[in-house]
Design a protein around this motif. Sequence first.
Motif, PDB file in Angstrom:
ATOM      1  N   LYS A  90     -30.876  27.652 -53.636  1.00 47.16           N
ATOM      2  CA  LYS A  90     -30.340  28.006 -54.962  1.00 47.16           C
ATOM      3  C   LYS A  90     -29.186  28.999 -54.799  1.00 47.16           C
ATOM      4  CE  LYS A  90     -30.639  28.910 -59.542  1.00 47.16           C
ATOM      5  NZ  LYS A  90     -30.229  27.970 -60.583  1.00 47.16           N
ATOM      6  N   GLU A  91     -29.403  29.989 -53.944  1.00 46.27           N
ATOM      7  CA  GLU A  91     -28.397  31.028 -53.685  1.00 46.27           C
ATOM      8  C   GLU A  91     -27.121  30.422 -53.073  1.00 46.27           C
ATOM      9  OE1 GLU A  91     -28.339  34.570 -50.485  1.00 46.27           O
ATOM     10  OE2 GLU A  91     -30.179  34.499 -51.682  1.00 46.27           O
ATOM     11  N   ALA A  92     -27.293  29.406 -52.220  1.00 46.20           N
ATOM     12  CA  ALA A  92     -26.144  28.773 -51.557  1.00 46.20           C
ATOM     13  C   ALA A  92     -25.434  27.769 -52.467  1.00 46.20           C
ATOM     14  CB  ALA A  92     -26.610  28.065 -50.291  1.00 46.20           C
ATOM     15  N   ASN A  93     -26.032  27.493 -53.642  1.00 50.79           N
ATOM     16  CA  ASN A  93     -25.458  26.557 -54.606  1.00 50.79           C
ATOM     17  C   ASN A  93     -25.651  25.098 -54.197  1.00 50.79           C
ATOM     18  OD1 ASN A  93     -24.410  26.435 -57.176  1.00 50.79           O
ATOM     19  ND2 ASN A  93     -22.308  26.191 -56.481  1.00 50.79           N
ATOM     20  N   ILE A  94     -26.772  24.801 -53.528  1.00 51.51           N
ATOM     21  CA  ILE A  94     -27.146  23.407 -53.260  1.00 51.51           C
ATOM     22  C   ILE A  94     -27.483  22.774 -54.614  1.00 51.51           C
ATOM     23  CG2 ILE A  94     -28.860  21.910 -52.151  1.00 51.51           C
ATOM     24  CD1 ILE A  94     -26.878  23.270 -50.176  1.00 51.51           C
ATOM     25  N   THR A  95     -27.042  21.528 -54.824  1.00 52.67           N
ATOM     26  CA  THR A  95     -27.145  20.915 -56.156  1.00 52.67           C
ATOM     27  C   THR A  95     -28.571  20.708 -56.632  1.00 52.67           C
ATOM     28  OG1 THR A  95     -25.117  19.708 -55.615  1.00 52.67           O
ATOM     29  CG2 THR A  95     -26.320  19.003 -57.572  1.00 52.67           C
ATOM     30  N   ALA A  96     -29.429  20.128 -55.760  1.00 54.82           N
ATOM     31  CA  ALA A  96     -30.784  19.777 -56.195  1.00 54.82           C
ATOM     32  C   ALA A  96     -31.726  19.689 -55.009  1.00 54.82           C
ATOM     33  CB  ALA A  96     -30.762  18.439 -56.946  1.00 54.82           C
ATOM     34  N   VAL A  97     -33.027  19.625 -55.305  1.00 54.27           N
ATOM     35  CA  VAL A  97     -34.036  19.429 -54.276  1.00 54.27           C
ATOM     36  C   VAL A  97     -34.750  18.106 -54.544  1.00 54.27           C
ATOM     37  CG1 VAL A  97     -35.786  20.767 -55.554  1.00 54.27           C
ATOM     38  CG2 VAL A  97     -36.047  20.412 -53.092  1.00 54.27           C
ATOM     39  N   ILE A  98     -34.973  17.310 -53.485  1.00 53.50           N
ATOM     40  CA  ILE A  98     -35.734  16.066 -53.591  1.00 53.50           C
ATOM     41  C   ILE A  98     -37.165  16.390 -53.187  1.00 53.50           C
ATOM     42  CG2 ILE A  98     -35.970  13.688 -52.776  1.00 53.50           C
ATOM     43  CD1 ILE A  98     -32.965  13.788 -52.040  1.00 53.50           C
ATOM     44  N   ALA A  99     -38.112  16.242 -54.107  1.00 48.74           N
ATOM     45  CA  ALA A  99     -39.472  16.738 -53.888  1.00 48.74           C
ATOM     46  C   ALA A  99     -40.520  15.691 -54.227  1.00 48.74           C
ATOM     47  CB  ALA A  99     -39.702  17.989 -54.728  1.00 48.74           C
ATOM     48  N   SER A 100     -41.702  15.831 -53.583  1.00 47.64           N
ATOM     49  CA  SER A 100     -42.826  14.954 -53.930  1.00 47.64           C
ATOM     50  C   SER A 100     -44.090  15.761 -54.220  1.00 47.64           C
ATOM     51  CB  SER A 100     -43.096  13.960 -52.796  1.00 47.64           C
ATOM     52  OG  SER A 100     -43.430  14.625 -51.603  1.00 47.64           O
ATOM     53  N   ASP A 101     -44.160  16.978 -53.701  1.00 45.41           N
ATOM     54  CA  ASP A 101     -45.342  17.816 -53.924  1.00 45.41           C
ATOM     55  C   ASP A 101     -45.151  18.629 -55.205  1.00 45.41           C
ATOM     56  OD1 ASP A 101     -47.079  20.319 -53.634  1.00 45.41           O
ATOM     57  OD2 ASP A 101     -47.737  19.134 -51.905  1.00 45.41           O
ATOM     58  N   GLN A 102     -46.213  18.679 -56.017  1.00 48.43           N
ATOM     59  CA  GLN A 102     -46.118  19.385 -57.300  1.00 48.43           C
ATOM     60  C   GLN A 102     -45.802  20.863 -57.123  1.00 48.43           C
ATOM     61  OE1 GLN A 102     -48.395  17.020 -56.645  1.00 48.43           O
ATOM     62  NE2 GLN A 102     -47.696  15.492 -58.125  1.00 48.43           N
ATOM     63  N   ALA A 103     -46.216  21.440 -55.995  1.00 51.35           N
ATOM     64  CA  ALA A 103     -45.918  22.855 -55.748  1.00 51.35           C
ATOM     65  C   ALA A 103     -44.408  23.063 -55.614  1.00 51.35           C
ATOM     66  CB  ALA A 103     -46.621  23.323 -54.473  1.00 51.35           C
ATOM     67  N   VAL A 104     -43.750  22.156 -54.891  1.00 55.00           N
ATOM     68  CA  VAL A 104     -42.294  22.249 -54.710  1.00 55.00           C
ATOM     69  C   VAL A 104     -41.586  22.032 -56.042  1.00 55.00           C
ATOM     70  CG1 VAL A 104     -40.295  21.328 -53.482  1.00 55.00           C
ATOM     71  CG2 VAL A 104     -42.510  21.412 -52.331  1.00 55.00           C
ATOM     72  N   ILE A 105     -42.044  21.029 -56.787  1.00 55.18           N
ATOM     73  CA  ILE A 105     -41.454  20.734 -58.102  1.00 55.18           C
ATOM     74  C   ILE A 105     -41.568  21.962 -59.011  1.00 55.18           C
ATOM     75  CG2 ILE A 105     -41.699  19.320 -60.194  1.00 55.18           C
ATOM     76  CD1 ILE A 105     -42.764  17.066 -58.273  1.00 55.18           C
ATOM     77  N   SER A 106     -42.755  22.561 -59.044  1.00 51.50           N
ATOM     78  CA  SER A 106     -43.010  23.727 -59.900  1.00 51.50           C
ATOM     79  C   SER A 106     -42.165  24.928 -59.486  1.00 51.50           C
ATOM     80  CB  SER A 106     -44.496  24.076 -59.844  1.00 51.50           C
ATOM     81  OG  SER A 106     -44.761  25.241 -60.597  1.00 51.50           O
ATOM     82  N   MET A 107     -42.103  25.181 -58.173  1.00 51.83           N
ATOM     83  CA  MET A 107     -41.318  26.326 -57.681  1.00 51.83           C
ATOM     84  C   MET A 107     -39.830  26.146 -57.988  1.00 51.83           C
ATOM     85  SD  MET A 107     -42.795  27.315 -53.929  1.00 51.83           S
ATOM     86  CE  MET A 107     -44.445  27.886 -53.654  1.00 51.83           C
TER      87      MET A 107
END
Length: 413
Positions: A90-107
Amino acid sequence: MATNNKIELMAPAGNFESLQAGLDNGADSVYFGVEQLNMRARATVNFTMDDLPEIARRCEAKNVRSYLTLNTIIYDHDLSVVKTLLNKAKEANITAVIASDQAVISMARGIGMEVHISTQLNVTNIETIKFYSLFADTMVLSRELSLRQVKKITEQIEKEQIKGPNGKLVEIEIFGHGALCMAVSGKCYLSLHSNNSSANRGACKQNCRKKYTVIDQETGFEIELDNEYMMSPKDLCTLDFLDQVIDSGIQVLKIEGRGRAPEYVATVIKTYREAIDSYNEGTFTKEKIAVWMQTLNTVYNRGFWSGYYLGQELGEWSDVSGSMATQKKVYVGKGTHFFPKAEIGQFKIEAYDIKIGDKILVTGPSTGAQEMVIEEMYVNDVTVEKATKGDDCTFKLPFRIRMSDKLYKIVEA
């Protein structure tokens, strides 16, 4: 972001060479893994957290979107690393995260980072799209769907105006080219059972790509197989029906290959870029398709098939253990100097000879993957037909090289 039916072409990046190759050849977005928490954790070098600002910088300079792949199974002991990684992204300004685990999605949602749902979640229907639209703006559909099923989903998103957190209609992404796995959207346990090395943690040992004999244990009868590589699918290729793919209403076409070489990324992205642009210009023809398919055959592949997109029920299995590429690269030497005014590169020949007329490939973290044909060459300021092991040779280049860039020649396989 894809607009006006112009789909986004997404390139794989397993290292800086491949990242640059994607950027140089027309990718609209790139996806990459960092360290161990991605599905190609052991297949390639992978980036580190410290690389994130440089990845973002290169992508922003070309107006290309950047996606952090964080789609493995996550355990409790991973959570602090996930949190740190997401914050750094987020700090580096990466556009998005590709996630499958609900913990990653929530964070990710908790820090306001754009989320894309990975194919590992097997999204196959509109109600699942509605559910994940609460968290994600883009969804990668299950690889087992037909284009008819894909089209129905994209039409329903439009009809029901299903929007993601960004307030725009949910975008649909599908796989367009590259390796396919015999397991449902990549969820496989063979490697875990045989080697205690989990494919779902990015550590696949590729058991399915090996040759097997099937024996009936009751009778000892050995089953004869037409194809010994019975679990190794051919590579997916959608280029020859790309018009139908685009007409299905998808917004993002993903090219698989974070474990493959930079010249693979360069060739495949360039080819699909030309095909997509040709479709948009109304010049997508069978004659062009034939040329593009020849080009795709020059780089690593296990043979091609259309996946399940055209309604096929059974896989098409590879009949070789490795690549069916029509060309291969042979290491020649490394870059030692570049003369910018004269646009001349100097290379130390360390292995095979090169000669006038050879097609060469130069790869490097900043150079990417560049190909050209040698038309004139010098050794010790004298024009020569051939350079051999131990020579310092120079020739004109249409691109800049750096110290220790690798020089290869391309030969028929």
